[in-house]
Write a protein that holds these residues in place. Structure first.
Motif, PDB file in Angstrom:
ATOM      1  N   VAL A   1      -0.485  -0.993  -9.426  1.00  0.00           N
ATOM      2  CA  VAL A   1      -0.941  -2.283  -8.902  1.00  0.00           C
ATOM      3  C   VAL A   1      -0.505  -2.490  -7.457  1.00  0.00           C
ATOM      4  O   VAL A   1      -1.131  -3.261  -6.727  1.00  0.00           O
ATOM      5  CB  VAL A   1      -0.471  -3.468  -9.782  1.00  0.00           C
ATOM      6  N   ASP A   2       0.572  -1.834  -7.048  1.00  0.00           N
ATOM      7  CA  ASP A   2       1.036  -1.941  -5.670  1.00  0.00           C
ATOM      8  C   ASP A   2       1.752  -0.658  -5.301  1.00  0.00           C
ATOM      9  O   ASP A   2       2.285   0.031  -6.167  1.00  0.00           O
ATOM     10  CB  ASP A   2       2.020  -3.113  -5.514  1.00  0.00           C
ATOM     11  N   ARG A   3       1.810  -0.367  -4.006  1.00  0.00           N
ATOM     12  CA  ARG A   3       2.582   0.783  -3.544  1.00  0.00           C
ATOM     13  C   ARG A   3       3.083   0.527  -2.131  1.00  0.00           C
ATOM     14  O   ARG A   3       2.442  -0.180  -1.360  1.00  0.00           O
ATOM     15  CB  ARG A   3       1.758   2.064  -3.619  1.00  0.00           C
TER      16      ARG A   3
ATOM     17  N   ILE B   1       7.150   3.766  -3.246  1.00  0.00           N
ATOM     18  CA  ILE B   1       7.365   3.255  -4.596  1.00  0.00           C
ATOM     19  C   ILE B   1       5.996   2.879  -5.166  1.00  0.00           C
ATOM     20  O   ILE B   1       5.216   2.202  -4.501  1.00  0.00           O
ATOM     21  CB  ILE B   1       8.288   2.010  -4.574  1.00  0.00           C
ATOM     22  N   LEU B   2       5.719   3.373  -6.378  1.00  0.00           N
ATOM     23  CA  LEU B   2       4.486   3.004  -7.070  1.00  0.00           C
ATOM     24  C   LEU B   2       4.841   1.973  -8.132  1.00  0.00           C
ATOM     25  O   LEU B   2       5.718   2.214  -8.960  1.00  0.00           O
ATOM     26  CB  LEU B   2       3.857   4.228  -7.741  1.00  0.00           C
ATOM     27  N   VAL B   3       4.194   0.836  -8.098  1.00  0.00           N
ATOM     28  CA  VAL B   3       4.451  -0.201  -9.097  1.00  0.00           C
ATOM     29  C   VAL B   3       3.383  -0.080 -10.173  1.00  0.00           C
ATOM     30  O   VAL B   3       2.197  -0.264  -9.910  1.00  0.00           O
ATOM     31  CB  VAL B   3       4.425  -1.608  -8.470  1.00  0.00           C
ATOM     32  N   LEU B   4       3.842   0.251 -11.374  1.00  0.00           N
ATOM     33  CA  LEU B   4       2.929   0.487 -12.486  1.00  0.00           C
ATOM     34  C   LEU B   4       2.905  -0.749 -13.383  1.00  0.00           C
ATOM     35  O   LEU B   4       3.954  -1.318 -13.712  1.00  0.00           O
ATOM     36  CB  LEU B   4       3.432   1.698 -13.279  1.00  0.00           C
ATOM     37  N   ASP B   5       1.719  -1.168 -13.754  1.00  0.00           N
ATOM     38  CA  ASP B   5       1.591  -2.297 -14.673  1.00  0.00           C
ATOM     39  C   ASP B   5       0.433  -1.995 -15.611  1.00  0.00           C
ATOM     40  O   ASP B   5      -0.695  -1.777 -15.149  1.00  0.00           O
ATOM     41  CB  ASP B   5       1.341  -3.595 -13.874  1.00  0.00           C
ATOM     42  N   ASN B   6       0.721  -1.927 -16.889  1.00  0.00           N
ATOM     43  CA  ASN B   6      -0.329  -1.690 -17.873  1.00  0.00           C
ATOM     44  C   ASN B   6      -1.185  -0.473 -17.522  1.00  0.00           C
ATOM     45  O   ASN B   6      -2.408  -0.512 -17.635  1.00  0.00           O
ATOM     46  CB  ASN B   6      -1.186  -2.966 -17.979  1.00  0.00           C
ATOM     47  N   GLY B   7      -0.524   0.615 -17.099  1.00  0.00           N
ATOM     48  CA  GLY B   7      -1.220   1.871 -16.860  1.00  0.00           C
ATOM     49  C   GLY B   7      -1.942   1.982 -15.534  1.00  0.00           C
ATOM     50  O   GLY B   7      -2.647   2.959 -15.295  1.00  0.00           O
ATOM     51  N   ARG B   8      -1.773   0.970 -14.685  1.00  0.00           N
ATOM     52  CA  ARG B   8      -2.409   1.041 -13.360  1.00  0.00           C
ATOM     53  C   ARG B   8      -1.377   0.910 -12.260  1.00  0.00           C
ATOM     54  O   ARG B   8      -0.386   0.194 -12.433  1.00  0.00           O
ATOM     55  CB  ARG B   8      -3.416  -0.113 -13.187  1.00  0.00           C
TER      56      ARG B   8
ATOM     57  N   THR C   1       6.938   0.978   0.612  1.00  0.00           N
ATOM     58  CA  THR C   1       8.392   1.114   0.638  1.00  0.00           C
ATOM     59  C   THR C   1       9.009  -0.133   0.012  1.00  0.00           C
ATOM     60  O   THR C   1       8.319  -1.134  -0.222  1.00  0.00           O
ATOM     61  CB  THR C   1       8.911   1.246   2.082  1.00  0.00           C
ATOM     62  N   HIS C   2      10.297  -0.073  -0.248  1.00  0.00           N
ATOM     63  CA  HIS C   2      11.018  -1.224  -0.806  1.00  0.00           C
ATOM     64  C   HIS C   2      10.756  -2.468   0.037  1.00  0.00           C
ATOM     65  O   HIS C   2      10.400  -3.531  -0.492  1.00  0.00           O
ATOM     66  CB  HIS C   2      12.506  -0.886  -0.842  1.00  0.00           C
ATOM     67  N   GLN C   3      10.913  -2.329   1.353  1.00  0.00           N
ATOM     68  CA  GLN C   3      10.748  -3.478   2.242  1.00  0.00           C
ATOM     69  C   GLN C   3       9.315  -4.021   2.211  1.00  0.00           C
ATOM     70  O   GLN C   3       9.103  -5.230   2.109  1.00  0.00           O
ATOM     71  CB  GLN C   3      11.148  -3.076   3.673  1.00  0.00           C
ATOM     72  N   GLU C   4       8.356  -3.086   2.248  1.00  0.00           N
ATOM     73  CA  GLU C   4       6.944  -3.509   2.216  1.00  0.00           C
ATOM     74  C   GLU C   4       6.629  -4.252   0.918  1.00  0.00           C
ATOM     75  O   GLU C   4       5.966  -5.295   0.932  1.00  0.00           O
ATOM     76  CB  GLU C   4       6.019  -2.288   2.343  1.00  0.00           C
ATOM     77  N   LEU C   5       7.133  -3.719  -0.191  1.00  0.00           N
ATOM     78  CA  LEU C   5       6.812  -4.322  -1.487  1.00  0.00           C
ATOM     79  C   LEU C   5       7.488  -5.681  -1.656  1.00  0.00           C
ATOM     80  O   LEU C   5       6.925  -6.584  -2.273  1.00  0.00           O
ATOM     81  CB  LEU C   5       7.210  -3.375  -2.621  1.00  0.00           C
ATOM     82  N   LEU C   6       8.701  -5.791  -1.094  1.00  0.00           N
ATOM     83  CA  LEU C   6       9.378  -7.092  -1.148  1.00  0.00           C
ATOM     84  C   LEU C   6       8.515  -8.168  -0.503  1.00  0.00           C
ATOM     85  O   LEU C   6       8.475  -9.310  -0.946  1.00  0.00           O
ATOM     86  CB  LEU C   6      10.725  -7.025  -0.404  1.00  0.00           C
ATOM     87  N   GLU C   7       7.792  -7.761   0.537  1.00  0.00           N
ATOM     88  CA  GLU C   7       6.989  -8.727   1.279  1.00  0.00           C
ATOM     89  C   GLU C   7       5.605  -8.947   0.674  1.00  0.00           C
ATOM     90  O   GLU C   7       5.012 -10.002   0.872  1.00  0.00           O
ATOM     91  CB  GLU C   7       6.854  -8.271   2.744  1.00  0.00           C
ATOM     92  N   THR C   8       5.086  -7.921  -0.049  1.00  0.00           N
ATOM     93  CA  THR C   8       3.675  -8.012  -0.442  1.00  0.00           C
ATOM     94  C   THR C   8       3.413  -8.046  -1.945  1.00  0.00           C
ATOM     95  O   THR C   8       2.315  -8.422  -2.349  1.00  0.00           O
ATOM     96  CB  THR C   8       2.884  -6.800   0.111  1.00  0.00           C
ATOM     97  N   SER C   9       4.374  -7.612  -2.771  1.00  0.00           N
ATOM     98  CA  SER C   9       4.059  -7.409  -4.184  1.00  0.00           C
ATOM     99  C   SER C   9       4.764  -8.404  -5.106  1.00  0.00           C
ATOM    100  O   SER C   9       5.968  -8.295  -5.348  1.00  0.00           O
ATOM    101  CB  SER C   9       4.439  -5.982  -4.601  1.00  0.00           C
TER     102      SER C   9
END
Ligand code: GTP
Ligand code: MG
Length: 242
Positions: A221-223, A212-219, A225-233
């Motif tokens: 910002v985080d990438r 999963i790529l998390v996009l914020d204002n054209g960048r 898996t769902h589980q990884e992002l829940l913990e880090t983003s």
């Protein structure tokens, strides 16, 4: 082989013609055949713009978009269209029959292929219920079918074209949760060897994505898996909680 469907964005920066500031900055990621990459982010974060660069609706100002290692800027548009299917955020139907709409881009598809695609897209029932079935007429812009039906027909159209790469721009959020789940389960089989990039609003649509790529204002910002992002983003957590 050379028709695998590997997508790579390499340090891509993009601004709309005439605009001062870029809507995408330094975007890099790779999507492999068999993978599902999801893109999530708030409205205006650049998700649609990001997708639009692969089929060359626009070209980046800097960086490169590659398909199987070849910059798309050096490929024939027809060649890209054969290999990449974009289901746009505002799905478009032509005036003509349902059959005509589904065969767009692959005129030699059999009726059976059309029905299979409709079945996967969860659109077979409403087409079958129409008096003229595949021969039913769609009015200009598809105003005589509902938004959800229009979306399903556009998904079916993409499936009929049998591309190597599928781009789904928010194609599932107009569907109810149950239909969304059924559609994605059915998609898995038919897109198993393809590269799938999904822009989504609903977290449940993308929990199983390989990345999963998390996009914020054209960048990005985080990438992860769902589980990884829940913990880090924190940005992802905010989206999950909203
Ligand atoms: P949603 O679909 O609402 O979730 O947003 P998105 O993440 O898909 O954003 P999109 O890529 O559509 O837009 C990113 C930015 O580009 C926004 O600031 C838009 O206003 C701007 N934008 C989008 N399309 C155009 C366009 O055709 N021309 C110009 N100049 N700006 C655009
Ligand atoms: Mg969008």
């Amino acid at each position: 082989g050379t028709l695998a469907g590997v997508v790579e964005y390499r340090n891509v920066t993009f601004a709309y013609p005439g605009a001062e500031s870029p809507v995408l900055s330094n975007i890099s990621f790779t999507a492999q055949p068999g993978q599902t990459i999801a893109i999530i982010g708030s409205t205006g974060s650049g998700k649609t713009s990001l997708l639009s660069l692969l089929p060359r609706l626009y070209d980046p100002a800097e960086g490169e978009v590659l398909l199987d290692g070849v910059p798309v800027s050096r490929m024939d548009r027809a060649d890209i269209t054969r290999r990449v299917a974009l289901v746009p955020q505002r799905p478009y139907l032509f005036s003509g029959t349902i059959e005509h709409n589904l065969r767009f881009g692959k005129t030699d598809a059999t009726d059976q292929e059309l029905w299979e695609a409709l079945q996967v897209a969860q659109g077979d029932e409403f087409v079958r219920a129409k008096k003229n079935g595949l021969g039913s007429r769609i009015s200009q812009g598809g105003t005589n079918v509902s938004g959800g039906q229009r979306q399903r027909l556009c998904i079916a159209r993409a499936l009929v074209s049998r591309p190597r790469v599928y781009l789904f721009d928010d194609s599932f959020s107009a569907l109810d949760v149950a239909t969304d789940a059924r559609l994605r389960a059915a998609l898995k089989g038919i897109t198993a060897d393809a590269t799938v990039i999904i822009v989504a609003q609903r977290i449940s649509t993308i929990t199983e994505a390989d990345q999963i790529l998390v996009l914020d204002n054209g960048r990005i910002v985080d990438r992860g898996t769902h589980q990884e992002l829940l913990e880090t983003s924190p940005t992802y957590q905010e989206i999950v909680e909203s």
